[in-house]
Design a protein around this motif. Sequence first.
Motif, PDB file in Angstrom:
ATOM      1  N   GLY A 172       1.048  -1.239   0.057  1.00 15.51           N
ATOM      2  CA  GLY A 172       0.377   0.240   0.140  1.00 15.51           C
ATOM      3  C   GLY A 172       1.387   1.425  -0.092  1.00 15.51           C
ATOM      4  N   ALA A 173       0.387   2.389   0.253  1.00 16.60           N
ATOM      5  CA  ALA A 173       1.238   3.679   1.459  1.00 16.60           C
ATOM      6  C   ALA A 173       0.921   3.801   2.340  1.00 16.60           C
ATOM      7  CB  ALA A 173       0.147   4.798  -0.025  1.00 16.60           C
ATOM      8  N   LEU A 174       2.362   3.771   2.452  1.00 15.07           N
ATOM      9  CA  LEU A 174       3.504   3.906   3.354  1.00 15.07           C
ATOM     10  C   LEU A 174       3.899   5.159   3.535  1.00 15.07           C
ATOM     11  CD1 LEU A 174       4.046   2.558   6.553  1.00 15.07           C
ATOM     12  CD2 LEU A 174       6.493   2.096   5.281  1.00 15.07           C
ATOM     13  N   THR A 175       2.916   6.158   4.307  1.00 16.80           N
ATOM     14  CA  THR A 175       3.731   7.777   5.607  1.00 16.80           C
ATOM     15  C   THR A 175       4.097   7.973   6.168  1.00 16.80           C
ATOM     16  OG1 THR A 175       1.129   7.766   5.438  1.00 16.80           O
ATOM     17  CG2 THR A 175       1.596   8.134   3.040  1.00 16.80           C
ATOM     18  N   GLN A 184       2.626   4.900   9.100  1.00 15.51           N
ATOM     19  CA  GLN A 184       3.446   4.076   9.659  1.00 15.51           C
ATOM     20  C   GLN A 184       3.683   3.446  11.173  1.00 15.51           C
ATOM     21  OE1 GLN A 184       6.739   4.860  11.312  1.00 15.51           O
ATOM     22  NE2 GLN A 184       6.375   6.858  11.767  1.00 15.51           N
ATOM     23  N   GLN A 185       2.686   4.777  11.712  1.00 15.02           N
ATOM     24  CA  GLN A 185       2.800   4.973  13.003  1.00 15.02           C
ATOM     25  C   GLN A 185       2.371   3.179  13.502  1.00 15.02           C
ATOM     26  OE1 GLN A 185       1.280   7.845  15.063  1.00 15.02           O
ATOM     27  NE2 GLN A 185       2.867   9.447  14.307  1.00 15.02           N
ATOM     28  N   ALA A 186       0.746   2.690  12.939  1.00  8.88           N
ATOM     29  CA  ALA A 186       0.366   1.769  13.028  1.00  8.88           C
ATOM     30  C   ALA A 186       1.153  -0.047  13.164  1.00  8.88           C
ATOM     31  CB  ALA A 186      -0.815   1.042  11.965  1.00  8.88           C
ATOM     32  N   LEU A 187       2.671   0.551  12.565  1.00  6.12           N
ATOM     33  CA  LEU A 187       2.968  -0.672  12.561  1.00  6.12           C
ATOM     34  C   LEU A 187       3.847  -0.891  13.577  1.00  6.12           C
ATOM     35  CD1 LEU A 187       5.242  -0.540   9.043  1.00  6.12           C
ATOM     36  CD2 LEU A 187       3.841  -1.764   9.158  1.00  6.12           C
ATOM     37  N   HIS A 188       4.062   0.385  14.365  1.00  7.24           N
ATOM     38  CA  HIS A 188       4.940   0.039  15.831  1.00  7.24           C
ATOM     39  C   HIS A 188       3.728  -0.975  16.803  1.00  7.24           C
ATOM     40  CE1 HIS A 188       6.263   4.191  15.098  1.00  7.24           C
ATOM     41  NE2 HIS A 188       6.375   3.363  14.023  1.00  7.24           N
ATOM     42  N   VAL A 236       1.811  -3.528  16.681  1.00  5.24           N
ATOM     43  CA  VAL A 236       2.169  -4.552  15.309  1.00  5.24           C
ATOM     44  C   VAL A 236       3.773  -5.503  15.904  1.00  5.24           C
ATOM     45  CG1 VAL A 236       2.353  -6.540  12.708  1.00  5.24           C
ATOM     46  CG2 VAL A 236       0.434  -4.436  13.626  1.00  5.24           C
ATOM     47  N   LEU A 237       4.668  -4.610  15.857  1.00  8.07           N
ATOM     48  CA  LEU A 237       6.346  -5.014  15.992  1.00  8.07           C
ATOM     49  C   LEU A 237       6.459  -5.069  17.342  1.00  8.07           C
ATOM     50  CD1 LEU A 237       8.242  -2.278  13.824  1.00  8.07           C
ATOM     51  CD2 LEU A 237       7.512  -4.721  13.776  1.00  8.07           C
ATOM     52  N   ARG A 238       5.606  -4.358  17.758  1.00 11.98           N
ATOM     53  CA  ARG A 238       5.692  -4.898  19.232  1.00 11.98           C
ATOM     54  C   ARG A 238       5.253  -5.801  20.078  1.00 11.98           C
ATOM     55  NH1 ARG A 238       4.391   0.864  20.291  1.00 11.98           N
ATOM     56  NH2 ARG A 238       5.643   2.097  20.683  1.00 11.98           N
ATOM     57  N   ARG A 239       4.007  -6.441  19.219  1.00 10.93           N
ATOM     58  CA  ARG A 239       3.094  -7.849  19.928  1.00 10.93           C
ATOM     59  C   ARG A 239       4.184  -8.912  19.521  1.00 10.93           C
ATOM     60  NH1 ARG A 239      -3.158  -7.409  17.766  1.00 10.93           N
ATOM     61  NH2 ARG A 239      -2.960  -6.458  20.174  1.00 10.93           N
ATOM     62  N   ALA A 240       4.657  -9.333  18.127  1.00  7.03           N
ATOM     63  CA  ALA A 240       5.415  -9.379  18.052  1.00  7.03           C
ATOM     64  C   ALA A 240       5.976 -10.040  18.425  1.00  7.03           C
ATOM     65  CB  ALA A 240       5.824  -9.351  16.485  1.00  7.03           C
ATOM     66  N   ARG A 241       6.962  -9.256  19.257  1.00  7.76           N
ATOM     67  CA  ARG A 241       8.025  -9.241  20.179  1.00  7.76           C
ATOM     68  C   ARG A 241       7.911  -9.789  21.327  1.00  7.76           C
ATOM     69  NH1 ARG A 241      12.368 -10.899  19.938  1.00  7.76           N
ATOM     70  NH2 ARG A 241      13.309  -9.287  21.521  1.00  7.76           N
ATOM     71  N   LEU A 299      12.007   7.307   9.592  1.00 10.47           N
ATOM     72  CA  LEU A 299      11.542   7.828  11.384  1.00 10.47           C
ATOM     73  C   LEU A 299      10.919   6.189  11.345  1.00 10.47           C
ATOM     74  CD1 LEU A 299       8.334  10.251   9.911  1.00 10.47           C
ATOM     75  CD2 LEU A 299      10.078  10.391  12.220  1.00 10.47           C
ATOM     76  N   LEU A 300      10.691   4.820  10.920  1.00  9.11           N
ATOM     77  CA  LEU A 300      10.419   3.609  11.353  1.00  9.11           C
ATOM     78  C   LEU A 300      11.924   2.951  11.527  1.00  9.11           C
ATOM     79  CD1 LEU A 300       8.800   1.603  11.579  1.00  9.11           C
ATOM     80  CD2 LEU A 300       9.299   0.716   9.371  1.00  9.11           C
TER      81      LEU A 300
END
Length: 129
Positions: A24-27, A31-35, A37-42, A67-68
């Motif tokens: 999709g379009a990463l803006t 991109q804050q929506a990924l944070h 997801v990454l924390r939950r995976a860890r 930023l990411l």
Amino acid sequence: MQRKISVLVEVDLDGRYVRVNVAGALTRANQQALHPVLRRARTALPAARVGVDLTCVHELEPATVDLLRGTVEHDAELGEAVEILVPEVEPPEPAAAALDARRRMRAKLLHRRCAGLPVPPPGPAAAAS
């Protein structure tokens, strides 16, 4: 028009590797929506390496990856366990690229899933299963 991302999380059967596929379009804003997801995976798999695959993103703002990366580096939970894979070339413009990115992502997933599976022979044996 809203610029959205699509996220697919793949977990290795042994729980040693998690791959977060983004399309999709990463803006800068989304991109804050990924944070989380990454924390939950860890949190779910503390010993796992987490890979963020941005190769299927069709629209990528220049400062977004920085930023990411900055967020990942400054988060004690994520630390060095997260690897970000970026596209080698600048993504093409949105319209046709969105469809192309989805096709590439699906083809890559199908290839991974089918890599170790035998191909069933055509005919009655396939119909019986």
